[in-house]
Design a protein around this motif. Structure first.
Motif, PDB file in Angstrom:
ATOM      1  N   GLN A 173       0.828  -1.203   0.000  1.00 30.99           N
ATOM      2  CA  GLN A 173       0.000   0.000   0.000  1.00 30.99           C
ATOM      3  C   GLN A 173       0.862   1.252   0.000  1.00 30.99           C
TER       4      GLN A 173
ATOM      5  N   GLU B 288       2.405   1.627  -3.446  1.00 31.30           N
ATOM      6  CA  GLU B 288       1.395   2.111  -4.388  1.00 31.30           C
ATOM      7  C   GLU B 288       1.141   3.602  -4.198  1.00 31.30           C
ATOM      8  N   GLY B 289       1.096   4.041  -2.939  1.00 32.17           N
ATOM      9  CA  GLY B 289       0.882   5.463  -2.661  1.00 32.17           C
ATOM     10  C   GLY B 289       1.988   6.331  -3.228  1.00 32.17           C
ATOM     11  N   TRP B 290       3.244   5.923  -3.023  1.00 30.37           N
ATOM     12  CA  TRP B 290       4.368   6.699  -3.550  1.00 30.37           C
ATOM     13  C   TRP B 290       4.373   6.707  -5.072  1.00 30.37           C
ATOM     14  N   LEU B 291       4.044   5.573  -5.685  1.00 35.55           N
ATOM     15  CA  LEU B 291       4.015   5.518  -7.149  1.00 35.55           C
ATOM     16  C   LEU B 291       2.918   6.417  -7.717  1.00 35.55           C
ATOM     17  N   GLN B 292       1.783   6.495  -7.033  1.00 29.57           N
ATOM     18  CA  GLN B 292       0.716   7.384  -7.488  1.00 29.57           C
ATOM     19  C   GLN B 292       1.112   8.848  -7.340  1.00 29.57           C
ATOM     20  N   LEU B 293       1.773   9.188  -6.230  1.00 30.45           N
ATOM     21  CA  LEU B 293       2.262  10.565  -6.060  1.00 30.45           C
ATOM     22  C   LEU B 293       3.222  10.938  -7.181  1.00 30.45           C
ATOM     23  N   GLN B 294       4.099  10.002  -7.499  1.00 32.48           N
ATOM     24  CA  GLN B 294       5.095  10.259  -8.529  1.00 32.48           C
ATOM     25  C   GLN B 294       4.444  10.418  -9.902  1.00 32.48           C
ATOM     26  N   SER B 295       3.538   9.507 -10.247  1.00 32.91           N
ATOM     27  CA  SER B 295       2.940   9.556 -11.581  1.00 32.91           C
ATOM     28  C   SER B 295       2.003  10.744 -11.748  1.00 32.91           C
ATOM     29  N   ARG B 296       1.426  11.240 -10.669  1.00 34.28           N
ATOM     30  CA  ARG B 296       0.503  12.373 -10.755  1.00 34.28           C
ATOM     31  C   ARG B 296       1.190  13.712 -10.491  1.00 34.28           C
TER      32      ARG B 296
ATOM     33  N   LYS C 233       2.339  14.981  -7.744  1.00 31.69           N
ATOM     34  CA  LYS C 233       1.765  15.640  -6.569  1.00 31.69           C
ATOM     35  C   LYS C 233       2.819  16.021  -5.523  1.00 31.69           C
TER      36      LYS C 233
END
Length: 91
Positions: A31, A34-42, A44
């Motif tokens: 989890q 996944e959170g860090w990867l979403q921050l990176q891809s978006r 943020k």
């Protein structure tokens, strides 16, 4: 006939298995990842400070890159050349 029925059943059941894979992170570590990867891809969590390099750093980088072209790429890799790997016998 049995093979055809079995193949059809397998194809119909495939989405059920795919759904199990996309169910979400299985562990707290996953989890977090996944959170860090979403921050990176978006984008943020991007830094507001631009990362720059000095003229000297750029020049040294360019020289290092150009020097990499001085070595010929071998046509093949000979496994007997280049020394030996220590087997870890504690020597």
């Amino acid at each position: 006939m049995k093979t055809t029925v079995l193949c059809c059943f397998t194809l119909l059941a495939t989405p059920l298995f795919a759904h199990a894979i996309d169910a979400g992170p299985a562990s707290p570590q996953q989890q977090e990842t996944e959170g860090w990867l979403q921050l990176q891809s978006r984008n943020k969590a991007a830094s507001t400070t631009p990362q720059t390099s000095t003229a000297t750093e750029r020049e040294l980088s360019m020289q290092r890159w150009l020097k990499s072209y001085e070595h010929e790429i071998p046509r093949f890799f000979d496994q007997d050349e280049g020394g030996k790997v220590d087997s870890g016998s504690g020597g």
